[in-house]
Design a protein around this motif. Structure first.
Motif, short mmCIF file in Angstrom:
data_model
loop_
_atom_site.label_atom_id
_atom_site.label_comp_id
_atom_site.label_asym_id
_atom_site.label_seq_id
_atom_site.Cartn_x
_atom_site.Cartn_y
_atom_site.Cartn_z
N UNK A 39 36.82 67.44 54.23
CA UNK A 39 37.18 67.48 55.66
C UNK A 39 37.76 66.09 55.97
N UNK A 40 36.89 65.08 55.97
CA UNK A 40 37.41 63.71 55.82
C UNK A 40 37.49 63.46 54.31
N UNK A 41 38.54 62.76 53.88
CA UNK A 41 38.80 62.67 52.44
C UNK A 41 39.12 61.23 52.04
N UNK A 42 38.50 60.79 50.95
CA UNK A 42 38.63 59.42 50.48
C UNK A 42 39.69 59.37 49.37
N UNK A 43 40.84 58.84 49.71
CA UNK A 43 41.97 58.89 48.77
C UNK A 43 41.78 57.95 47.57
N UNK A 48 42.59 75.55 51.62
CA UNK A 48 43.13 74.31 52.12
C UNK A 48 42.52 73.10 51.40
N UNK A 108 44.20 71.00 48.46
CA UNK A 108 45.57 70.47 48.56
C UNK A 108 45.63 68.95 48.45
N UNK A 109 44.72 68.25 49.13
CA UNK A 109 44.79 66.78 49.10
C UNK A 109 44.50 66.26 47.70
N UNK A 138 43.03 55.61 60.26
CA UNK A 138 42.72 57.01 59.95
C UNK A 138 43.99 57.86 60.06
N UNK A 151 48.55 68.76 54.85
CA UNK A 151 47.50 68.04 54.11
C UNK A 151 48.06 67.19 52.96
N UNK A 199 41.26 56.70 55.21
CA UNK A 199 40.78 58.06 55.00
C UNK A 199 41.64 59.08 55.75
N UNK A 200 41.67 60.27 55.20
CA UNK A 200 42.46 61.37 55.77
C UNK A 200 41.50 62.43 56.29
N UNK A 201 41.79 62.92 57.47
CA UNK A 201 40.96 63.94 58.08
C UNK A 201 41.86 65.12 58.41
N UNK A 202 41.44 66.33 58.04
CA UNK A 202 42.28 67.46 58.46
C UNK A 202 41.51 68.42 59.35
N UNK A 257 37.49 69.74 64.38
CA UNK A 257 37.26 68.48 63.67
C UNK A 257 35.82 68.06 63.97
N UNK A 300 33.48 62.33 62.46
CA UNK A 300 34.54 61.68 61.70
C UNK A 300 35.65 61.08 62.58
#
Lengths: 192, 192
Positions: A28-32, A59, A62-63, B53, B62, B75-78, B109, B113
């Protein structure tokens, strides 16, 4: 993969119903930065394979697939969960059951983006019963593409998906395999 | 952005109903080298912003957001399109209308986050009527987060989304703005 196991212990939470919540860093939150290390691990593990395409499913995959595509220098293709008006023409379509969402959905991949010239690494965030992955394998094989392997972030080792695919001869490279987890104590046991 | 406009001219196809098909490189099969160049462009354009963010919406945004997150080291949040059993607790929820899918869906969401400490870059593949983006902005502002800007790959300049957001004072950085396109001839006119 030590880094991922440590992160799961630190930030994951075990819930009732065999649910492992890792939504603060994985889906959901993602650590690249973590995803980059995961991608490098797969790159090392599959160094002997002529992988030229990364395939995932929407989904949550995908990241991860995007970062893997960057590290492998390969295009990324994601199976879509329903027919959109933006997809015309001929598609491969399989039915996939989701453990997370407790439902079945059709997933599609355009025929023009996968064929016998493709050596595919399938990537996803979780494997439980392996239905999503089996669907993606079916698409690859119908298209005449070669499945070089399957890269999974977290495999639930107490569910049959990963071992069933291994028994069929597929190379399943799960970076963390949870053999058991306890919602009462929060304890997580990884396969060594 | 020249590189993206050239790619759209080369591989995009104009269809009836204001549809621009870019599924060979942007939103089904995806070219990560292109995404990296797009991310670097946004990094340069938003160099004066304390972005910490990246926010997008499933599914097509994404992969772009993932590469942007890598380049911004954030960080990325979708936003997820429906409540899954893996999301519990408190969520922000908005209704979003999709031009592509001709439907309305709830996107959520997790509250944990996003908050006042976040300086957000919103990223998506397309902007048409801007509903998805407006929904994401609403989530940010409800959470007390600061919307630093919006990074869009392809804006349909003949639809009102982008200019409406600009009129409200948001910084919308679309890397290619299509001012008109003709399904008969395939001609695409970009805003200069």
């Amino acid at each position: 993969m030590k880094l991922l196991e440590e992160r799961i212990r630190k930030d994951g939470r075990v819930k009732e119903g065999n649910v492992l919540k890792v939504d603060s860093f994985l889906n959901h939150q993602m650590d690249m930065e973590l995803f980059e290390e995961m991608a490098k691990q797969w790159k090392a593990d599959f160094a002997d394979c002529p992988i030229n395409k990364i395939l995932t499913i929407e989904a949550s995959g995908i990241a991860i697939a995007a970062i893997v595509g960057r590290v492998f220098n390969a295009p990324v293709l994601f199976a879509k969960k329903s027919r959109s008006v933006n997809i015309d023409g001929s598609v491969y379509c399989v039915e996939v059951e989701s453990f997370t969402h407790k439902n079945t959905s059709k997933v599609i991949v355009s025929k023009k983006f996968i064929g016998p010239e493709d050596y595919v690494l399938i990537v996803d965030d979780f494997m439980a019963n392996g239905c999503a992955c089996a669907g993606l394998i079916q698409i690859c094989e119908t298209a005449g593409a070669t499945v070089e392997g399957v890269g999974i972030a977290i495999e639930k080792g107490f569910q049959p998906g990963g071992d069933a695919l291994r028994a069929k001869g597929y190379r399943v490279d799960s970076l963390a395999i949870v053999d058991s987890m306890d919602p009462e104590t929060g304890e997580i046991v990884f396969r060594s």
